[in-house]
Design an enzyme around this catalytic site. Structure first.
Site, mmCIF file in Angstrom:
data_model
loop_
_atom_site.group_PDB
_atom_site.id
_atom_site.type_symbol
_atom_site.label_atom_id
_atom_site.label_comp_id
_atom_site.label_asym_id
_atom_site.label_seq_id
_atom_site.Cartn_x
_atom_site.Cartn_y
_atom_site.Cartn_z
ATOM 1 N N ASP A 196 -4.930 -1.707 3.573
ATOM 2 C CA ASP A 196 -4.258 -2.939 3.986
ATOM 3 C C ASP A 196 -5.103 -4.116 3.524
ATOM 4 O O ASP A 196 -6.288 -3.965 3.201
ATOM 5 C CB ASP A 196 -4.079 -2.977 5.506
ATOM 6 C CG ASP A 196 -2.961 -3.900 5.945
ATOM 7 O OD1 ASP A 196 -1.879 -3.391 6.286
ATOM 8 O OD2 ASP A 196 -3.156 -5.130 5.926
ATOM 9 N N ASP A 235 -5.279 -4.753 -1.986
ATOM 10 C CA ASP A 235 -4.096 -5.499 -2.384
ATOM 11 C C ASP A 235 -3.337 -4.600 -3.355
ATOM 12 O O ASP A 235 -3.824 -4.297 -4.448
ATOM 13 C CB ASP A 235 -4.504 -6.810 -3.063
ATOM 14 C CG ASP A 235 -3.322 -7.695 -3.429
ATOM 15 O OD1 ASP A 235 -2.204 -7.161 -3.596
ATOM 16 O OD2 ASP A 235 -3.524 -8.915 -3.571
ATOM 17 N N VAL A 236 -2.151 -4.161 -2.974
ATOM 18 C CA VAL A 236 -1.426 -3.180 -3.780
ATOM 19 C C VAL A 236 -0.994 -3.727 -5.138
ATOM 20 O O VAL A 236 -0.556 -2.974 -6.003
ATOM 21 C CB VAL A 236 -0.193 -2.633 -3.022
ATOM 22 C CG1 VAL A 236 -0.613 -1.984 -1.706
ATOM 23 C CG2 VAL A 236 0.848 -3.724 -2.784
ATOM 24 N N TYR A 266 13.887 -8.419 -3.029
ATOM 25 C CA TYR A 266 13.778 -7.273 -2.124
ATOM 26 C C TYR A 266 14.757 -6.153 -2.485
ATOM 27 O O TYR A 266 14.332 -5.014 -2.721
ATOM 28 C CB TYR A 266 13.955 -7.744 -0.682
ATOM 29 C CG TYR A 266 13.555 -6.715 0.348
ATOM 30 C CD1 TYR A 266 12.212 -6.406 0.555
ATOM 31 C CD2 TYR A 266 14.510 -6.053 1.116
ATOM 32 C CE1 TYR A 266 11.829 -5.457 1.494
ATOM 33 C CE2 TYR A 266 14.134 -5.116 2.056
ATOM 34 C CZ TYR A 266 12.799 -4.820 2.241
ATOM 35 O OH TYR A 266 12.425 -3.878 3.168
ATOM 36 N N LYS A 303 13.720 -2.520 -4.003
ATOM 37 C CA LYS A 303 14.037 -1.316 -3.239
ATOM 38 C C LYS A 303 14.977 -0.403 -4.010
ATOM 39 O O LYS A 303 14.839 0.827 -3.958
ATOM 40 C CB LYS A 303 14.634 -1.695 -1.881
ATOM 41 C CG LYS A 303 13.648 -2.397 -0.949
ATOM 42 C CD LYS A 303 12.414 -1.540 -0.679
ATOM 43 C CE LYS A 303 11.470 -2.177 0.323
ATOM 44 N NZ LYS A 303 10.278 -1.344 0.596
#
Length: 258
Positions: A36, A63-64, A165, A169
């Site tokens: 995280d 940080d992804v 978003y 997704k």
């Protein structure tokens, strides 16, 4: 279900479903590397899990959107526990909400700054892609592993405002998950996408209607993921599984049965 000697990586693990998964996985004997960006909260949650004395949790700041940081999470999991059995990509969120965009100031899609949408696509799509790429070689060596992506009903419905978003997704639901399953099958690597409808991780989600007349409890989503990760779910692969109370079955015209 028993995850003794199994190791999971959970992103977005300081809160929400990433945290709930970590708590459940360790309570069933597994070890988890919790990633995280919120260091203070992450350390607190890791300590709470370890205080229970079941499986072990390790926290790591990540940080992804940064592939080097993603690889450090992978390396930590392997060095500490020797395997990566489950990769659970929970980190994400609607960019306009997460970045504090006020609708009255940015009323329509072209009015939202592009860097907000960049954030959304990077976190929600590139993040899971980065982690899948990073862990794939380890899982190939093990000849086993499960990659869990988190889709959304929005990926099927669309959103005329927060377009990053549903775009991201849908990419997880119908592109990345199926492609990973095609790559991984010969190595015993599975990929499954779980796509919730409204979930009570935020009070506002209760306002999204479903035919069952309610939003899901977060635990209901985690229970499905744990089943797929367990010995009972080993033949589930390459699928996008809606867990939405029937919302997608009804389309936009949702009928609520009291």
């Amino acid at each position: 279900m028993d995850f003794t000697n199994k190791t999971a990586i959970s992103t977005g693990a300081a809160s929400g479903m990433g945290l709930l998964f970590s708590e459940n996985f360790t309570s069933l004997g597994g070890n988890v590397v919790m990633a995280d960006v919120n260091e203070a909260v992450l350390n607190e949650k890791v300590a709470a899990i370890n205080a229970r004395g079941c499986g072990k949790a390790i926290g790591v700041i990540c940080d992804v959107r940064d592939y080097d940081q993603v690889c450090k999470v992978r390396d930590l999991a392997v060095s500490k526990f020797g395997s990566i059995d489950v990769m659970a990509n929970f980190a994400g969120g609607t960019a306009t909400r997460m970045c504090g965009v006020i609708r009255s100031e940015h009323p329509e899609f072209p009015d939202v700054p592009i860097d907000v949408y960049d954030w959304g696509i990077d976190v929600n799509l590139k993040g899971p892609f980065y982690f899948a790429h990073a862990v794939a070689d380890q899982m190939r060596k093990q000849k086993s592993g499960l990659i869990i992506n988190i889709g959304s009903i929005s990926g099927a419905e669309g959103d005329g405002y927060g377009m990053d978003y549903p775009t991201s997704k849908a990419g997880l639901m119908y592109g990345l998950t199926k492609s990973l399953a095609q790559f991984g099958a010969k190595y015993g690597i599975r990929a499954v996408c779980i796509s919730p409808g409204p979930v009570l991780t935020r009070p506002a989600m209760a306002n999204m209607k479903t035919p069952l007349g309610r939003a899901a409890e977060p635990q209901e989503i985690i229970d499905l993921i744990l089943f797929i990760a367990s010995e009972k779910g080993q033949f589930i692969n390459g699928e996008n599984i809606m867990i939405d109370g029937g919302r997608n079955a009804m389309g936009r015209k949702v009928v609520v049965y009291e």
